[in-house]
Scaffold this motif. Structure first.
Motif, PDB file in Angstrom:
ATOM      1  N   UNK A   1      39.914 -28.071 -85.806  1.00 56.63           N
ATOM      2  CA  UNK A   1      39.450 -28.695 -84.564  1.00 56.63           C
ATOM      3  C   UNK A   1      38.423 -29.786 -84.855  1.00 56.63           C
ATOM      4  N   UNK A   2      37.543 -29.517 -85.809  1.00 56.70           N
ATOM      5  CA  UNK A   2      36.541 -30.519 -86.158  1.00 56.70           C
ATOM      6  C   UNK A   2      37.206 -31.773 -86.722  1.00 56.70           C
ATOM      7  N   UNK A   3      38.225 -31.615 -87.535  1.00 57.15           N
ATOM      8  CA  UNK A   3      38.917 -32.770 -88.103  1.00 57.15           C
ATOM      9  C   UNK A   3      39.678 -33.544 -87.029  1.00 57.15           C
ATOM     10  N   UNK A   4      40.304 -32.831 -86.100  1.00 57.70           N
ATOM     11  CA  UNK A   4      41.042 -33.523 -85.030  1.00 57.70           C
ATOM     12  C   UNK A   4      40.084 -34.304 -84.138  1.00 57.70           C
ATOM     13  N   UNK A   5      38.944 -33.716 -83.825  1.00 53.10           N
ATOM     14  CA  UNK A   5      37.973 -34.416 -82.983  1.00 53.10           C
ATOM     15  C   UNK A   5      37.408 -35.654 -83.663  1.00 53.10           C
ATOM     16  N   UNK A   6      37.420 -35.641 -84.990  1.00 51.26           N
ATOM     17  CA  UNK A   6      36.853 -36.774 -85.721  1.00 51.26           C
ATOM     18  C   UNK A   6      37.824 -37.937 -85.855  1.00 51.26           C
ATOM     19  N   UNK A   7      39.047 -37.783 -85.362  1.00 50.24           N
ATOM     20  CA  UNK A   7      40.022 -38.872 -85.461  1.00 50.24           C
ATOM     21  C   UNK A   7      39.605 -40.040 -84.587  1.00 50.24           C
ATOM     22  N   UNK A   8      39.710 -41.263 -85.088  1.00 53.76           N
ATOM     23  CA  UNK A   8      39.448 -42.427 -84.243  1.00 53.76           C
ATOM     24  C   UNK A   8      40.571 -42.619 -83.234  1.00 53.76           C
ATOM     25  N   UNK A   9      40.297 -43.364 -82.179  1.00 48.70           N
ATOM     26  CA  UNK A   9      41.276 -43.551 -81.113  1.00 48.70           C
ATOM     27  C   UNK A   9      42.531 -44.243 -81.615  1.00 48.70           C
ATOM     28  N   UNK A  10      42.391 -45.107 -82.594  1.00 52.43           N
ATOM     29  CA  UNK A  10      43.565 -45.840 -83.080  1.00 52.43           C
ATOM     30  C   UNK A  10      44.550 -44.926 -83.791  1.00 52.43           C
ATOM     31  N   UNK A  11      44.058 -43.898 -84.470  1.00 51.92           N
ATOM     32  CA  UNK A  11      44.954 -43.001 -85.203  1.00 51.92           C
ATOM     33  C   UNK A  11      45.647 -41.973 -84.315  1.00 51.92           C
ATOM     34  N   UNK A  12      45.149 -41.753 -83.105  1.00 48.69           N
ATOM     35  CA  UNK A  12      45.740 -40.711 -82.237  1.00 48.69           C
ATOM     36  C   UNK A  12      47.169 -41.032 -81.833  1.00 48.69           C
ATOM     37  N   UNK A  13      47.529 -42.296 -81.831  1.00 55.54           N
ATOM     38  CA  UNK A  13      48.882 -42.667 -81.442  1.00 55.54           C
ATOM     39  C   UNK A  13      49.825 -42.793 -82.626  1.00 55.54           C
ATOM     40  N   UNK A  14      49.312 -42.600 -83.848  1.00 56.71           N
ATOM     41  CA  UNK A  14      50.154 -42.699 -85.030  1.00 56.71           C
ATOM     42  C   UNK A  14      50.926 -41.396 -85.235  1.00 56.71           C
ATOM     43  N   UNK A  15      52.012 -41.486 -85.985  1.00 59.43           N
ATOM     44  CA  UNK A  15      52.838 -40.320 -86.263  1.00 59.43           C
ATOM     45  C   UNK A  15      52.126 -39.385 -87.234  1.00 59.43           C
ATOM     46  N   UNK A  16      52.414 -38.115 -87.094  1.00 61.04           N
ATOM     47  CA  UNK A  16      51.834 -37.094 -87.964  1.00 61.04           C
ATOM     48  C   UNK A  16      52.780 -36.853 -89.126  1.00 61.04           C
ATOM     49  N   UNK A  17      52.264 -36.936 -90.307  1.00 49.62           N
ATOM     50  CA  UNK A  17      53.074 -36.767 -91.515  1.00 49.62           C
ATOM     51  C   UNK A  17      52.925 -35.356 -92.059  1.00 49.62           C
ATOM     52  N   UNK A  18      54.000 -34.918 -92.754  1.00 49.65           N
ATOM     53  CA  UNK A  18      54.038 -33.579 -93.355  1.00 49.65           C
ATOM     54  C   UNK A  18      54.133 -33.728 -94.867  1.00 49.65           C
ATOM     55  N   UNK A  19      53.254 -33.033 -95.587  1.00 54.77           N
ATOM     56  CA  UNK A  19      53.240 -33.106 -97.054  1.00 54.77           C
ATOM     57  C   UNK A  19      53.207 -31.692 -97.619  1.00 54.77           C
ATOM     58  N   UNK A  20      54.221 -31.306 -98.428  1.00 54.94           N
ATOM     59  CA  UNK A  20      54.215 -29.953 -99.027  1.00 54.94           C
ATOM     60  C   UNK A  20      53.114 -29.837-100.078  1.00 54.94           C
ATOM     61  N   UNK A  21      52.649 -28.614-100.266  1.00 54.91           N
ATOM     62  CA  UNK A  21      51.663 -28.339-101.310  1.00 54.91           C
ATOM     63  C   UNK A  21      51.814 -26.883-101.726  1.00 54.91           C
TER      64      UNK A  21
END
Length: 556
Positions: free
Chosen positions: A72-92
């Motif tokens: 939640x802390x990381x999501x709240x820290x997102x700038x407004x410009x990144x909120x409309x970008x696609x979410x990427x998935x990376x295996x680990x």
């Protein structure tokens, strides 16, 4: 009257419901960003009322709850410009666990590992990660959309329009309810008490309460629809609106499906109750004919017809309800079982005295000891029976007072019924006098019989007769018996008879020895004829005279 009452009471009730709904929504929404616990070892990530993912595994020493808070802390820290970008998935891979990381550009949001999957859901890690990414992307787009001025203006405008319509509907509901209630009140007031509307007068308080509840229900429904519409107008609160809409339609669907499924059982129960009523009506016609004397059944007397009819009605309806009960919807539910246990417990505690009175009432009815209209003597109470109820009997005494006596008390005491044998010979009444030994008994008999023959209300046939009940120390006890047709007039007839007895004995100078004397006075204790009408008494025509009497004997 009721309209003013509704205006005073319902706003407070509506405010209560509004407060309850607000508290419900507040508890539902909580802070804009919150994490809700599902189980002690689970934590669900919510973002603006939308569930994103449920974490179940402890990763690198971090519990699911801590992982949710960090995400939640990381999501709240997102700038407004990144909120409309696609979410990427990376295996680990970490700690021999396979996982997928969700990130936007260089900003890592959170990761999902195999231990976070629900075993019962049977879904792959990739599918779970993609679903979480879609949910989070939708929530982020809603946040971005909410920040647009046109969206806010449009939402506020539509909300204001909906508010105006809701207030108009509330006002119309209030006016319509007040108008209908005033109309009913005028209709009831226009009919006299003796009409069929008299029960409506007694139930007017219930009508008021029903009108208030109906108005409150309609107001709450309008408020619920208004709240659902307003919440759906804003992207951030749209999930709450959808949730309220889903709840409403789910409730309507549950009610509708339950009603459709209950139709066959309800139809069966109604058919059983209809047949029960038809059979009970047939019994009613039979007892009505028996009451009128058109049907004669051995052991069924006119005095017991009503009680037998009531008992048969209770038995028939009891059997009908018992047969129809299993077909009533939810009759096998825990609620019905709890009510049955409660009513049984209450009946067990309070039925001892009631059953005693009921059984005593049946004894009174079937013993035919008394019935409505009989003139009875119950010891301390003498009067006319006005009602023989299931629990008590009401007597109207000679002072026009209604006396209520429990049936159990009546059963335990003797009952003198002066009306029961008042058939062709009439009811027998009697009175006693004591006369000295110096008066011939034949003269006493003649005087008493003459007094009875002159008394209105006593029958000439069968003729009055006299018995000598006892030979005392100073006098002989005589008892006069006569018949009368109207037992209810027993008291005034006896009063007139006593007056005529005094006149007859005074006419012939015969002393009545009912008062006990210490010694015999020099002359007989009688009232001289010229003093019979001393003031304030008025002269009465047709009284007996010594010269006209044909009675035998001489003065005692």
């Amino acid at each position: 009257m009721l309209a003013n009452s509704l205006c005073r009471r319902l706003p407070a009730g509506l405010a209560f419901f509004w407060l309850a709904a607000s508290l419900f929504l507040a508890g539902l929404s909580g802070p804009v960003v919150a994490a809700a616990q599902v189980r002690p070892d689970e934590a669900t990530l919510h973002y603006h009322f939308r569930p994103i993912v449920t974490l179940r595994a402890t990763l690198v020493g971090a519990s699911p709850e801590y992982r949710v808070r960090r995400a939640l802390a990381r999501i709240d820290a997102l700038p407004a410009a990144q909120m409309q970008q696609a979410i990427e998935l990376t295996p680990f891979s970490i700690e021999d666990r396979r996982g997928i990381s969700l990130h936007i550009g260089e900003s890592v949001l959170f990761g999902i590992v195999d231990g976070d999957l629900d075993p019962e859901e049977k879904i792959s890690l990739e599918a779970a990660a993609r679903r979480s990414a879609d949910e989070l992307h939708t929530a982020l787009l809603a946040v971005s959309e909410q920040r647009r001025p046109m969206v806010l203006v449009k939402g506020i405008g539509l909300s204001l329009a909906a508010t105006a319509i809701a207030l108009l509907l509330l006002w119309l509901i209030r006016r319509a309810t007040a108008f209908i209630v005033r109309h009913f009140e005028k209709v009831i007031d226009a009919h006299p008490e003796s009409s069929g509307f008299r029960w409506a007068r007694h139930g007017w308080a219930l009508v008021q309460r029903i009108a208030q509840l109906l108005m409150g229900f309609l107001w709450l429904s309008v408020a619920y629809l208004w709240l659902t519409f307003v919440l759906a107008r804003f992207p951030l609160t749209e999930p709450l609106g959808d949730r309220l809409t889903g709840f409403l339609f789910g409730l309507l669907e549950t009610i509708g499906v339950g009603f459709i499924e209950a139709v066959p059982a309800l139809t069966t129960a109604l058919v059983i109750l209809f047949l029960t009523k038809a059979f009970n009506d047939a019994l009613g016609n039979f007892f009505k004919a028996a009451r009128a004397g058109r049907v004669h059944v051995h052991g069924l007397h006119p005095e017991t017809v009503n009680a037998t009819h009531r008992i048969c009605t209770i038995i028939v309806w009891g059997l009908g309800i018992a047969v129809a009960y299993p077909f009533i919807p939810m009759s096998d539910s825990d609620a019905f079982k709890g009510l049955s246990v409660m009513f049984g417990f209450m009946l067990t505690l309070g039925s001892a005295g009631i059953v005693n009175q009921l059984m005593s009432g049946l004894v009174l009815v079937y013993s035919r000891a008394l019935s409505v209209g009989d003139f009875v003597d119950l010891g301390e109470t003498v009067g006319v029976v006005s009602e023989v109820g299931a629990l008590s009997t009401k007597i109207i005494n000679m002072r026009n007072e209604e006396v209520t006596i429990p049936n159990a008390v009546l059963v335990g005491n003797p009952i003198k019924n002066y009306s029961r044998l008042a058939g062709a010979r009439g009811t027998l009444v009697s009175t006693k006098v004591t006369i000295g030994y110096d008066t011939p008994w034949r003269q006493v008999h003649a005087l008493l019989i003459a007094a009875a023959e002159q008394t209105p209300g006593l029958r000439a046939l069968p003729k009055p007769f006299v018995y000598q009940r006892g030979l005392g120390d100073w006098y002989v006890e005589y008892e006069l018996f006569a018949h009368m047709d109207k037992p209810l007039e027993r008291v005034p007839v006896l009063s007139a008879l006593h007056a005529n007895i005094q006149d007859q004995f005074n006419s012939y100078g015969v002393q009545i020895m009912s008062p006990h004397f210490v010694m015999q006075p020099a002359s007989n204790v009688v009232v001289p004829r010229d003093s019979w009408h001393a003031a304030p008494a008025e002269a009465e025509a047709g009284g007996p005279t010594a010269g006209s009497s044909q009675q035998p004997g001489t003065t005692g």
